[in-house]
Design an enzyme around this catalytic site. Sequence first.
Site, PDB file in Angstrom:
ATOM      1  N   GLY A  45       0.783  -1.232   0.000  1.00 49.14           N
ATOM      2  CA  GLY A  45       0.000   0.000   0.000  1.00 49.14           C
ATOM      3  C   GLY A  45       0.814   1.281   0.000  1.00 49.14           C
ATOM      4  O   GLY A  45       0.249   2.365   0.147  1.00 49.14           O
ATOM      5  N   TRP A  55       2.432   2.841  -2.510  1.00 49.55           N
ATOM      6  CA  TRP A  55       2.067   3.740  -3.621  1.00 49.55           C
ATOM      7  C   TRP A  55       0.666   4.312  -3.406  1.00 49.55           C
ATOM      8  O   TRP A  55       0.411   5.468  -3.731  1.00 49.55           O
ATOM      9  CB  TRP A  55       2.126   3.001  -4.967  1.00 49.55           C
ATOM     10  CG  TRP A  55       3.511   2.869  -5.511  1.00 49.55           C
ATOM     11  CD1 TRP A  55       4.668   2.815  -4.792  1.00 49.55           C
ATOM     12  CD2 TRP A  55       3.894   2.784  -6.891  1.00 49.55           C
ATOM     13  NE1 TRP A  55       5.738   2.697  -5.642  1.00 49.55           N
ATOM     14  CE2 TRP A  55       5.302   2.671  -6.921  1.00 49.55           C
ATOM     15  CE3 TRP A  55       3.189   2.765  -8.094  1.00 49.55           C
ATOM     16  CZ2 TRP A  55       6.015   2.562  -8.120  1.00 49.55           C
ATOM     17  CZ3 TRP A  55       3.891   2.655  -9.287  1.00 49.55           C
ATOM     18  CH2 TRP A  55       5.290   2.562  -9.300  1.00 49.55           C
ATOM     19  N   ASP A 106      -4.528  -5.961  -5.948  1.00 47.34           N
ATOM     20  CA  ASP A 106      -3.373  -6.853  -5.731  1.00 47.34           C
ATOM     21  C   ASP A 106      -3.874  -8.259  -5.402  1.00 47.34           C
ATOM     22  O   ASP A 106      -4.984  -8.435  -4.903  1.00 47.34           O
ATOM     23  CB  ASP A 106      -2.497  -6.345  -4.576  1.00 47.34           C
ATOM     24  CG  ASP A 106      -1.073  -6.899  -4.649  1.00 47.34           C
ATOM     25  OD1 ASP A 106      -0.155  -6.117  -4.969  1.00 47.34           O
ATOM     26  OD2 ASP A 106      -0.886  -8.116  -4.436  1.00 47.34           O
ATOM     27  N   ASP A 116      -6.695 -11.027  -9.016  1.00 49.99           N
ATOM     28  CA  ASP A 116      -5.702 -11.110 -10.093  1.00 49.99           C
ATOM     29  C   ASP A 116      -6.163 -10.197 -11.240  1.00 49.99           C
ATOM     30  O   ASP A 116      -7.225 -10.425 -11.815  1.00 49.99           O
ATOM     31  CB  ASP A 116      -5.632 -12.579 -10.548  1.00 49.99           C
ATOM     32  CG  ASP A 116      -4.637 -12.798 -11.661  1.00 49.99           C
ATOM     33  OD1 ASP A 116      -4.257 -11.818 -12.339  1.00 49.99           O
ATOM     34  OD2 ASP A 116      -4.254 -13.964 -11.868  1.00 49.99           O
ATOM     35  N   ASP A 172       3.131  -1.159 -10.315  1.00 52.64           N
ATOM     36  CA  ASP A 172       4.411  -1.604  -9.750  1.00 52.64           C
ATOM     37  C   ASP A 172       4.390  -3.132  -9.725  1.00 52.64           C
ATOM     38  O   ASP A 172       5.111  -3.761  -8.954  1.00 52.64           O
ATOM     39  CB  ASP A 172       4.514  -1.037  -8.322  1.00 52.64           C
ATOM     40  CG  ASP A 172       5.922  -1.052  -7.776  1.00 52.64           C
ATOM     41  OD1 ASP A 172       6.873  -1.121  -8.569  1.00 52.64           O
ATOM     42  OD2 ASP A 172       6.073  -0.996  -6.538  1.00 52.64           O
ATOM     43  N   LYS A 217       6.393  -0.482 -13.915  1.00 57.98           N
ATOM     44  CA  LYS A 217       7.718  -1.057 -13.681  1.00 57.98           C
ATOM     45  C   LYS A 217       8.021  -2.049 -14.792  1.00 57.98           C
ATOM     46  O   LYS A 217       7.127  -2.756 -15.266  1.00 57.98           O
ATOM     47  CB  LYS A 217       7.713  -1.785 -12.335  1.00 57.98           C
ATOM     48  CG  LYS A 217       8.997  -2.543 -12.073  1.00 57.98           C
ATOM     49  CD  LYS A 217       9.249  -2.758 -10.622  1.00 57.98           C
ATOM     50  CE  LYS A 217       8.305  -3.749  -9.985  1.00 57.98           C
ATOM     51  NZ  LYS A 217       8.464  -3.732  -8.528  1.00 57.98           N
TER      52      LYS A 217
HETATM   53  C1  LIG Z   1       6.526  -4.640  -5.624  1.00 54.29           C
HETATM   54  S1  LIG Z   1       4.929  -5.091  -5.075  1.00 54.29           S
HETATM   55  C2  LIG Z   1       4.088  -3.561  -5.124  1.00 54.29           C
HETATM   56  C3  LIG Z   1       4.461  -2.597  -4.035  1.00 54.29           C
HETATM   57  C4  LIG Z   1       3.513  -1.415  -3.953  1.00 54.29           C
HETATM   58  N1  LIG Z   1       3.665  -0.550  -5.119  1.00 54.29           N
HETATM   59  C5  LIG Z   1       3.706  -0.576  -2.716  1.00 54.29           C
HETATM   60  O1  LIG Z   1       4.239   0.521  -2.807  1.00 54.29           O
HETATM   61  O2  LIG Z   1       3.308  -1.003  -1.628  1.00 54.29           O
HETATM   62  C6  LIG Z   1       4.286  -5.934  -6.478  1.00 54.29           C
HETATM   63  C7  LIG Z   1       2.914  -6.516  -6.261  1.00 54.29           C
HETATM   64  O3  LIG Z   1       2.389  -7.020  -7.499  1.00 54.29           O
HETATM   65  C8  LIG Z   1       1.390  -7.981  -7.123  1.00 54.29           C
HETATM   66  N2  LIG Z   1       0.932  -8.793  -8.263  1.00 54.29           N
HETATM   67  C9  LIG Z   1       1.643  -9.696  -8.977  1.00 54.29           C
HETATM   68  N3  LIG Z   1       0.876 -10.281  -9.911  1.00 54.29           N
HETATM   69  C10 LIG Z   1      -0.361  -9.732  -9.810  1.00 54.29           C
HETATM   70  C11 LIG Z   1      -1.597  -9.921 -10.500  1.00 54.29           C
HETATM   71  N4  LIG Z   1      -1.703 -10.804 -11.507  1.00 54.29           N
HETATM   72  N5  LIG Z   1      -2.673  -9.177 -10.135  1.00 54.29           N
HETATM   73  C12 LIG Z   1      -2.562  -8.292  -9.112  1.00 54.29           C
HETATM   74  N6  LIG Z   1      -1.423  -8.061  -8.413  1.00 54.29           N
HETATM   75  C13 LIG Z   1      -0.339  -8.772  -8.743  1.00 54.29           C
HETATM   76  C14 LIG Z   1       2.104  -8.781  -6.055  1.00 54.29           C
HETATM   77  O4  LIG Z   1       1.184  -9.486  -5.251  1.00 54.29           O
HETATM   78  C15 LIG Z   1       2.871  -7.709  -5.294  1.00 54.29           C
HETATM   79  O5  LIG Z   1       2.229  -7.336  -4.104  1.00 54.29           O
END
Ligand SMILES: C[S@@+](CC[C@H](N)C(=O)[O-])C[C@H]1O[C@@H](n2cnc3c(N)ncnc32)[C@H](O)[C@@H]1O
Length: 245
Positions: free
Chosen positions: A55, A57, A75, A91, A116, A156
Amino acid sequence: MVDRWVQDHQKDAWRKQAKASGYRARSAFKLKQIQERHKIIDSQDSVLDVGCHPGGWAQVAVELVGENGKVVGVDLQSCVPVDGANLIVGDITEPFTQQAVLDAIDTEVIDVVVSDISPHITGKWDIDQAVSLMLVADVFDFALPILKYGGHFVTKLFQGVGVEELIELVKPHFQVVKRFSPMASRNSSSEVYLICKFHTPKRGPDWQIRPAFEDALEHRQGGPEPDEDVEPAKSTFQVRKKKTD
Ligand SMILES: C[S@@+](CC[C@H](N)C(=O)[O-])C[C@H]1O[C@@H](n2cnc3c(N)ncnc32)[C@H](O)[C@@H]1O
């Protein structure tokens, strides 16, 4: 070894700073630095935050849009609530989740998408990197139709095979597409952020990124292999001494 120590030390420093500032993750500083340099989020904007856990961002986005803005996050993992944001679990590639996101947005178009997203890391770099680019392509295909004309998109990317092809496919959708590496992610990995500004919707049957990206990768793999039996041609290029008379 020393590089690794420096990287860990820098990550720790960002983590401490995040904690001291009330942010949940050091990644919050990445969005803040993207914002400082590229001004992607305005007060009163509606923002979709893809891959929002835990959370960080979303916290920054809520600060930037203010009371009259809107932040919707999504997420796979559930987040502790962020005041002022609507964070959905699911998802983003699944139609059910996509519908939940559209319902939460509740307007025809949004101003900004920030993503991200990163897939579950297996540790096999080439697989992780390829999966992450496909995921990014999917996020574009979901979000471009609801991004307003002139809207902005930040995502990203993990550098490696296919990045150039993906960027070329994104370019026709925006007036400005450039890479940016925030201080908070420098030295830490091969991640980079793609800053796409001023959406100029691409119409027609071939607007989607993912199918074109798959084609581009197939084309790259099927390209002619270098023929090892062929001797390199001898160069006839010579350096001639200048006459001095
Ligand atoms: C680096 S983290 C994000 C950090 C976030 N921007 C923050 O500042 O707190 C990447 C996130 O992408 C999510 N993610 C990966 N594949 C996903 C999908 N198919 N649908 C939704 N979220 C996904 C992961 O669960 C993970 O929590």
